[in-house]
Design a protein around this motif. Structure first.
Motif, PDB file in Angstrom:
ATOM      1  N   HIS A  63      43.656  36.285  40.025  1.00 13.94           N
ATOM      2  CA  HIS A  63      42.679  37.337  39.735  1.00 13.94           C
ATOM      3  C   HIS A  63      42.613  37.563  38.219  1.00 13.94           C
ATOM      4  N   PRO A  64      42.115  36.611  37.447  1.00 11.76           N
ATOM      5  CA  PRO A  64      42.119  36.786  35.983  1.00 11.76           C
ATOM      6  C   PRO A  64      41.285  37.988  35.553  1.00 11.76           C
ATOM      7  N   GLY A  65      41.958  38.965  34.972  1.00  4.22           N
ATOM      8  CA  GLY A  65      41.263  40.184  34.536  1.00  4.22           C
ATOM      9  C   GLY A  65      40.719  41.005  35.688  1.00  4.22           C
ATOM     10  N   GLY A  66      41.209  40.761  36.903  1.00  4.51           N
ATOM     11  CA  GLY A  66      40.706  41.476  38.069  1.00  4.51           C
ATOM     12  C   GLY A  66      39.461  40.844  38.651  1.00  4.51           C
ATOM     13  N   GLU A  67      38.998  39.783  38.030  1.00  7.36           N
ATOM     14  CA  GLU A  67      37.782  39.102  38.470  1.00  7.36           C
ATOM     15  C   GLU A  67      38.131  37.989  39.442  1.00  7.36           C
TER      16      GLU A  67
ATOM     17  N   GLY B 193      38.802  34.383  40.649  1.00  4.04           N
ATOM     18  CA  GLY B 193      39.341  33.144  40.106  1.00  4.04           C
ATOM     19  C   GLY B 193      39.604  32.256  41.303  1.00  4.04           C
ATOM     20  N   LEU B 194      40.869  32.045  41.600  1.00  8.69           N
ATOM     21  CA  LEU B 194      41.224  31.362  42.839  1.00  8.69           C
ATOM     22  C   LEU B 194      41.091  32.309  44.022  1.00  8.69           C
ATOM     23  N   ALA B 195      41.025  33.578  43.723  1.00  9.02           N
ATOM     24  CA  ALA B 195      40.920  34.605  44.752  1.00  9.02           C
ATOM     25  C   ALA B 195      39.732  35.505  44.424  1.00  9.02           C
ATOM     26  N   PRO B 196      39.308  36.323  45.381  1.00  4.16           N
ATOM     27  CA  PRO B 196      38.168  37.221  45.119  1.00  4.16           C
ATOM     28  C   PRO B 196      38.494  38.270  44.060  1.00  4.16           C
ATOM     29  N   ALA B 197      37.456  38.807  43.449  1.00  5.71           N
ATOM     30  CA  ALA B 197      37.619  39.906  42.493  1.00  5.71           C
ATOM     31  C   ALA B 197      38.039  41.161  43.253  1.00  5.71           C
ATOM     32  N   PHE B 198      38.835  41.986  42.610  1.00  4.93           N
ATOM     33  CA  PHE B 198      39.176  43.256  43.245  1.00  4.93           C
ATOM     34  C   PHE B 198      38.663  44.438  42.444  1.00  4.93           C
ATOM     35  N   ASN B 199      38.087  44.195  41.282  1.00  9.29           N
ATOM     36  CA  ASN B 199      37.558  45.287  40.464  1.00  9.29           C
ATOM     37  C   ASN B 199      36.386  45.995  41.122  1.00  9.29           C
ATOM     38  N   ASP B 200      35.674  45.304  41.996  1.00  9.63           N
ATOM     39  CA  ASP B 200      34.503  45.912  42.619  1.00  9.63           C
ATOM     40  C   ASP B 200      34.798  46.464  44.009  1.00  9.63           C
ATOM     41  N   LYS B 201      36.063  46.500  44.381  1.00  6.47           N
ATOM     42  CA  LYS B 201      36.458  47.036  45.682  1.00  6.47           C
ATOM     43  C   LYS B 201      37.265  48.317  45.455  1.00  6.47           C
ATOM     44  N   PRO B 202      36.694  49.457  45.705  1.00  6.89           N
ATOM     45  CA  PRO B 202      37.403  50.717  45.418  1.00  6.89           C
ATOM     46  C   PRO B 202      38.439  51.073  46.491  1.00  6.89           C
ATOM     47  N   LEU B 203      39.455  50.238  46.636  1.00  7.36           N
ATOM     48  CA  LEU B 203      40.506  50.536  47.602  1.00  7.36           C
ATOM     49  C   LEU B 203      41.382  51.674  47.081  1.00  7.36           C
ATOM     50  N   PRO B 204      41.773  52.582  47.958  1.00  7.29           N
ATOM     51  CA  PRO B 204      42.734  53.608  47.526  1.00  7.29           C
ATOM     52  C   PRO B 204      44.116  52.968  47.317  1.00  7.29           C
TER      53      PRO B 204
ATOM     54  N   TYR C  62      47.935  50.290  36.700  1.00  7.13           N
ATOM     55  CA  TYR C  62      47.239  49.349  35.814  1.00  7.13           C
ATOM     56  C   TYR C  62      45.952  48.841  36.453  1.00  7.13           C
ATOM     57  N   ILE C  63      45.988  48.499  37.740  1.00 11.94           N
ATOM     58  CA  ILE C  63      44.791  47.996  38.420  1.00 11.94           C
ATOM     59  C   ILE C  63      43.692  49.052  38.416  1.00 11.94           C
ATOM     60  N   LYS C  64      44.055  50.297  38.676  1.00 12.05           N
ATOM     61  CA  LYS C  64      43.052  51.374  38.648  1.00 12.05           C
ATOM     62  C   LYS C  64      42.491  51.554  37.239  1.00 12.05           C
ATOM     63  N   THR C  65      43.333  51.420  36.221  1.00 11.95           N
ATOM     64  CA  THR C  65      42.879  51.523  34.837  1.00 11.95           C
ATOM     65  C   THR C  65      41.958  50.353  34.493  1.00 11.95           C
ATOM     66  N   LEU C  66      42.315  49.157  34.952  1.00 14.47           N
ATOM     67  CA  LEU C  66      41.485  47.975  34.729  1.00 14.47           C
ATOM     68  C   LEU C  66      40.123  48.142  35.402  1.00 14.47           C
ATOM     69  N   ARG C  67      40.105  48.649  36.620  1.00 14.95           N
ATOM     70  CA  ARG C  67      38.850  48.885  37.337  1.00 14.95           C
ATOM     71  C   ARG C  67      37.989  49.907  36.600  1.00 14.95           C
ATOM     72  N   LYS C  68      38.615  50.981  36.112  1.00 18.44           N
ATOM     73  CA  LYS C  68      37.876  52.005  35.370  1.00 18.44           C
ATOM     74  C   LYS C  68      37.317  51.423  34.069  1.00 18.44           C
ATOM     75  N   SER C  69      38.084  50.569  33.405  1.00 19.08           N
ATOM     76  CA  SER C  69      37.602  49.929  32.177  1.00 19.08           C
ATOM     77  C   SER C  69      36.388  49.066  32.454  1.00 19.08           C
ATOM     78  N   LYS C  70      36.406  48.355  33.575  1.00 24.55           N
ATOM     79  CA  LYS C  70      35.252  47.527  33.931  1.00 24.55           C
ATOM     80  C   LYS C  70      34.036  48.404  34.204  1.00 24.55           C
ATOM     81  N   GLN C  71      34.233  49.513  34.911  1.00 27.46           N
ATOM     82  CA  GLN C  71      33.124  50.423  35.203  1.00 27.46           C
ATOM     83  C   GLN C  71      32.590  51.038  33.916  1.00 27.46           C
ATOM     84  N   ASP C  72      33.492  51.402  33.000  1.00 25.08           N
ATOM     85  CA  ASP C  72      33.064  51.984  31.725  1.00 25.08           C
ATOM     86  C   ASP C  72      32.248  50.986  30.918  1.00 25.08           C
ATOM     87  N   LYS C  73      32.627  49.711  30.938  1.00 23.34           N
ATOM     88  CA  LYS C  73      31.858  48.706  30.208  1.00 23.34           C
ATOM     89  C   LYS C  73      30.497  48.532  30.851  1.00 23.34           C
ATOM     90  N   ALA C  74      30.432  48.533  32.178  1.00 20.52           N
ATOM     91  CA  ALA C  74      29.143  48.368  32.873  1.00 20.52           C
ATOM     92  C   ALA C  74      28.202  49.510  32.539  1.00 20.52           C
TER      93      ALA C  74
END
Length: 123
Positions: free
Chosen positions: A54-58, A60-71, A105-117
């Motif tokens: 999951h490079p950068g949460g996007e 890669g070999l696996a699905p992205a998780f940045n766009d899945k708002p899992l608790p 960290y994952i939640k912070t990474l997801r928030k950073s992606k949303q902030d950039k969008a």
């Protein structure tokens, strides 16, 4: 003959175009602040165990998780038990404290992606 050549050329073009991405070299997320110790330690765990697939949460070999708002509790369950081809990371591999930091960290990474969008103007 001419039709076959054009068809082959078209298929080759589509295959080559599918291999690239328009965002090559451009980060897909805003910089993640690692000033808090929990976030910094979570980044170390992420870089050690997660970034390979999951490079950068996007994707890669696996699905992205940045766009899945899992608790958090579902992320914890998925990391501990695995899902599909994702391996399970038991307590012997990632301690409970490391797992808590990883989720922060994952939640912070997801928030950073949303902030950039939000900050990128839509054309």
């Amino acid at each position: 003959m001419k039709t076959t050549f054009l068809y082959t050329l078209f298929v080759a073009f589509v295959l080559v175009a599918a291999c690239g991405t328009a965002k090559r070299g451009e980060p897909t997320y805003a910089p993640v602040p690692v000033s808090e110790p929990a976030i910094a330690q979570g980044k170390v765990v992420f870089d050690t165990y997660c970034t390979k697939c999951h490079p950068g949460g996007e994707a890669g070999l696996a699905p992205a998780f940045n766009d899945k708002p899992l608790p958090g509790f579902l992320m914890r369950f998925q990391i501990r038990h695995g899902l599909g081809v994702m391996p399970a990371f038991k307590e012997e591999v990632i301690t409970d404290e490391e797992l808590d930091n990883l989720i922060v960290y994952i939640k912070t990474l997801r928030k950073s992606k949303q902030d950039k969008a939000i900050s990128v103007p839509q054309v």
